[in-house]
Scaffold this active site. Sequence first.
Site, short mmCIF file in Angstrom:
data_model
loop_
_atom_site.label_atom_id
_atom_site.label_comp_id
_atom_site.label_asym_id
_atom_site.label_seq_id
_atom_site.Cartn_x
_atom_site.Cartn_y
_atom_site.Cartn_z
N GLY A 45 66.36 -11.29 -63.48
CA GLY A 45 66.77 -10.29 -62.50
C GLY A 45 67.07 -10.85 -61.12
N CYS A 46 66.81 -10.02 -60.12
CA CYS A 46 67.25 -10.33 -58.75
C CYS A 46 66.63 -11.60 -58.17
CB CYS A 46 66.94 -9.16 -57.82
SG CYS A 46 67.83 -7.68 -58.27
N ASN A 47 65.44 -11.98 -58.64
CA ASN A 47 64.82 -13.17 -58.08
C ASN A 47 65.28 -14.45 -58.79
OD1 ASN A 47 62.59 -11.50 -59.75
ND2 ASN A 47 62.58 -13.66 -60.38
#
Lengths: 356, 257
Positions: free
Chosen positions: A143-145
Amino acid sequence: MNNAGAEPLRPRITAVGTANPQPTYTQDEVLELFRCDDPKVRRFFESGHIHKRHLVLPEQGPDGIVPDENGTELLEKHTRISLEIGSEAIRKCLANSPYRADQLDYIAAASSTGFLCPGLTAYFIEGNGMRPNTHRTDIVGMGCNAGMNSLLTTASFAAANPGRPAMVVACEVCSAAYVFDMTVRTGVVNSLFGDGAAAALVIADEDLSATDGPQVMDFESCIVHAARDEMRFDFEEGKFSFFLGWEVPYLIGENVRTPVFDLLDRWGLKKRDISHWIVHSGGKKVIDAIKYNIGITEYDVRHTYSILRDYGNISSASFLFSLQELMKEGVTEEGDWGVVIAMGPGVSIETGLLRW
Amino acid sequence: MELQTLQLERSGGIATITLNRPEKGNAISMLMVRELERLCRQLDDEATDRIVVFRGSGETFCSGIDLLDFPPDEKPDVRGFSRWERACRTIERLPMVTIAAIDGECAGGGMQLALTCDARVATNRSFYHLHEVRDGFLPGMGTFRLAKFIGLGRARFFGMTGRRMQAAEAEILGVIDHLCAASDLDEAVKTTVAAFGDIHPDAIELVRRLFDESFEIAYENFLGCFLAAQNRAIQTDAFKSLIKRAHEQGKTRPRSL
């Protein structure tokens, strides 16, 4: 130059390149294309923090409405657009560096908006003229990280192999992880994410200095188990549908002090020693949560907000877009410290320490 | 820490910083600016005090910046002002309650120092003025702060004319929170300290920031900021213990500890 006790040679991020698919949509245009009238859903689009996003949406049907895409079409779109924008980001990044593609020794690619095997790196190596013996790592489902997780592996390779250029590329086609069923659940998600890719060149080279880019000094991770299911993909009717719990921004706010201050403490740094904050453009609420929990200012997150406004949340690529803005701005000076904060499913908070 | 322009006294969780250049009207020199910043950082790092009080030595709070720091034959350099503003911001963001205890003249940069604090206690013989514009330069970021206290029209007239504001007027306009007789300043500081009660550093930091930002952020944005801040406040041990006591005492708002 291996003097005992000398500072180890740290890899630097010396170039960044970004790319987005051509079409951009304002929030009103997206609502119009999906004929969304539900005020509960419209509310998410009308909050005003996002002006436009790059998205790849199908041609409108004769009725002016965007037709539904099935799971196969979405996956195909993910692969096709990832290769387009990922390759463009790699080319732009290399153009900002003294290196050619065939000089790269390592590439890590992050993507969570589609799944393919072999992974994106196999295509990037072939399509961009990298050598067949380029080391590669595909980072999926983070995901975003994930951009930070990819930077960690890339910087580790670079630190262990001075003089050998490595690349990290984050490719997110959020419009390929699109389910629009007029519910609040999908409304939240579909009002937020945009498509984009960012690449960064990382190399440890003692001839480089602050003007070439920041050194990657350290990382600190934090996973909040209590919130594991608050950010997740569900597999529904052959498509991945992203769920984002309302509590997530608050949970991240409550936990973000731990990795950030542990990271600073390890280096004997105070918050006031940090000149630059590179925060993932996750959304207005989570940026506020970080601002008020770490105690950083509107100015500190100026690029985080401007990237959110102009691109939406481009998942793992976001923080590299912000870093690019910072590097273009020309306000960094030798010796300046910077902190990167990215957050995503897990719930995960990934932080990094930079030094110019 | 060796201090030439300041004096530091600490007792019972209260750090008192005295501007200590009585022969110069406690004027703010570059050395004082550097010492102020260093000292505030030290207090911040040690985090042992709950309250910081700023005073002037003798019967003056502060007469403004020391123009003798500008060499007569050199091109004036704005960096000193930048440094002073940074020191003011450091004071404004200290994780302690800050109080200015004012006697006599409070002018220019001294007035700005007072405005960066959370509270101002003053003697009835204290007086205030921004002399800079009449002298041909500017009253620093006091321009940014003063209008929020007294309103734009008043601030403009006050700043442009350099007129004196007496203590009584300053109290009516909200510049001064607690007015006292000249001999009662120490007592008045104690009263003001007591008024803050238990000090919750998180709540102090957050509410100070929100009040400050209330002037510049639209309601919709501010609401998100407030919720983020409030969520941090209610996760603290202070709030958890408050809730526990409410249930123990069966009271909607329990007695403090």
